[in-house]
Design a protein around this motif. Structure first.
Motif, PDB file in Angstrom:
ATOM      1  N   ALA A   1       7.444   2.567  22.237  1.00  0.00           N
ATOM      2  CA  ALA A   1       7.474   3.595  23.286  1.00  0.00           C
ATOM      3  C   ALA A   1       7.701   2.983  24.667  1.00  0.00           C
ATOM      4  N   ALA A   2       7.063   1.853  24.945  1.00  0.00           N
ATOM      5  CA  ALA A   2       7.212   1.219  26.254  1.00  0.00           C
ATOM      6  C   ALA A   2       8.641   0.754  26.476  1.00  0.00           C
ATOM      7  N   LEU A   3       9.278   0.277  25.426  1.00  0.00           N
ATOM      8  CA  LEU A   3      10.661  -0.166  25.542  1.00  0.00           C
ATOM      9  C   LEU A   3      11.604   1.013  25.748  1.00  0.00           C
ATOM     10  N   ARG A   4      11.338   2.105  25.066  1.00  0.00           N
ATOM     11  CA  ARG A   4      12.201   3.280  25.214  1.00  0.00           C
ATOM     12  C   ARG A   4      12.145   3.870  26.623  1.00  0.00           C
ATOM     13  N   LEU A   5      11.050   3.636  27.333  1.00  0.00           N
ATOM     14  CA  LEU A   5      10.936   4.138  28.700  1.00  0.00           C
ATOM     15  C   LEU A   5      11.952   3.491  29.638  1.00  0.00           C
ATOM     16  N   ILE A   6      12.377   2.264  29.321  1.00  0.00           N
ATOM     17  CA  ILE A   6      13.303   1.558  30.206  1.00  0.00           C
ATOM     18  C   ILE A   6      14.671   1.356  29.579  1.00  0.00           C
ATOM     19  N   ASP A   7      14.791   1.600  28.269  1.00  0.00           N
ATOM     20  CA  ASP A   7      16.065   1.353  27.589  1.00  0.00           C
ATOM     21  C   ASP A   7      16.151   2.298  26.389  1.00  0.00           C
ATOM     22  N   ARG A   8      16.941   3.364  26.522  1.00  0.00           N
ATOM     23  CA  ARG A   8      17.007   4.363  25.459  1.00  0.00           C
ATOM     24  C   ARG A   8      17.858   3.920  24.278  1.00  0.00           C
ATOM     25  N   ALA A   9      18.703   2.935  24.487  1.00  0.00           N
ATOM     26  CA  ALA A   9      19.536   2.451  23.386  1.00  0.00           C
ATOM     27  C   ALA A   9      18.673   1.721  22.367  1.00  0.00           C
TER      28      ALA A   9
END
Length: 206
Positions: free
Chosen positions: A34-42
């Motif tokens: 989830a934390a990664l998706r907040l800054i990079d949706r790919a």
């Protein structure tokens, strides 16, 4: 034969598109990341690996930890019980957003970062996901002395402790080094954060 070759290529392209779409769908609804998706949706893939291309292992590890929000910043350490408050030395929660974009302790270094990346690049997503901006992000982090262990061989010359303010900065730096030693001790007992986080992104690279 020529028609068969074109048909085979078309089938491979169609299969790749279906697999990519399926992987993107799984990534979007995954219970982790989830934390990664907040800054990079790919979804993680070869592009993510290229973000670390040319970086020393220590800096590639730091970048991965910041992207996944599992770094040595106090707010992240507080989640695992290592830091008592999660607060920055300025008194605010030391999240990655606070450290990169808002902390008054790094105002001068941040002015240079803003000048380097421009208004369009000065946001958390660009700073940690844009390959042309990441070098400027790492330069900013170097100038803050916030992660001395990672920049041991890449650090800027330290300021001369000729004023009381600089002396306090040196004391804060020693405190952070001591905290990192505690982190390393805990990681030695339960597995390293660096290796875990690198595998966390590599696990999705396809």
């Amino acid at each position: 034969p020529e028609g068969l070759g074109k048909a085979t290529m078309a089938l491979r392209a169609a299969h790749k598109a279906v697999v990519s779409q399926d992987w993107a769908s799984q990534w979007a609804s995954a219970p982790t990341g989830a934390a990664l998706r907040l800054i990079d949706r790919a979804p993680p893939g070869p592009r993510v690996a290229r973000l670390r291309t040319g970086l020393p292992r220590s800096l590639a590890s730091l970048l991965t930890q910041l992207r996944t929000d599992r770094s040595h910043l106090h707010a992240a350490l507080h989640k695992t019980g290592i830091h008592p408050t999660g607060l920055c030395d300025c008194g605010k929660p030391e999240t990655r957003h606070h450290f990169l974009l808002a902390c008054p302790l790094h105002r001068v270094a941040r002015q240079q970062l803003q000048h380097d990346v421009g208004a369009d690049g000065f946001d958390i997503c660009s700073l940690l996901s844009n390959p042309t901006i990441i070098p400027f992000t790492l330069r900013f982090i170097t100038s803050t002395d916030r992660f001395p262990r990672y920049f041991a061989n890449h650090a800027l010359p330290p300021p001369s402790p000729s004023t009381s303010t600089e002396s306090k900065n040196q004391q804060a730096l020693r405190s952070r080094v001591h905290l990192m030693e505690k982190v390393e001790l805990k990681e030695g007992e339960g597995g390293g954060v660096e290796e875990e986080e690198e595998e966390g992104e590599k696990g999705g690279d396809r």
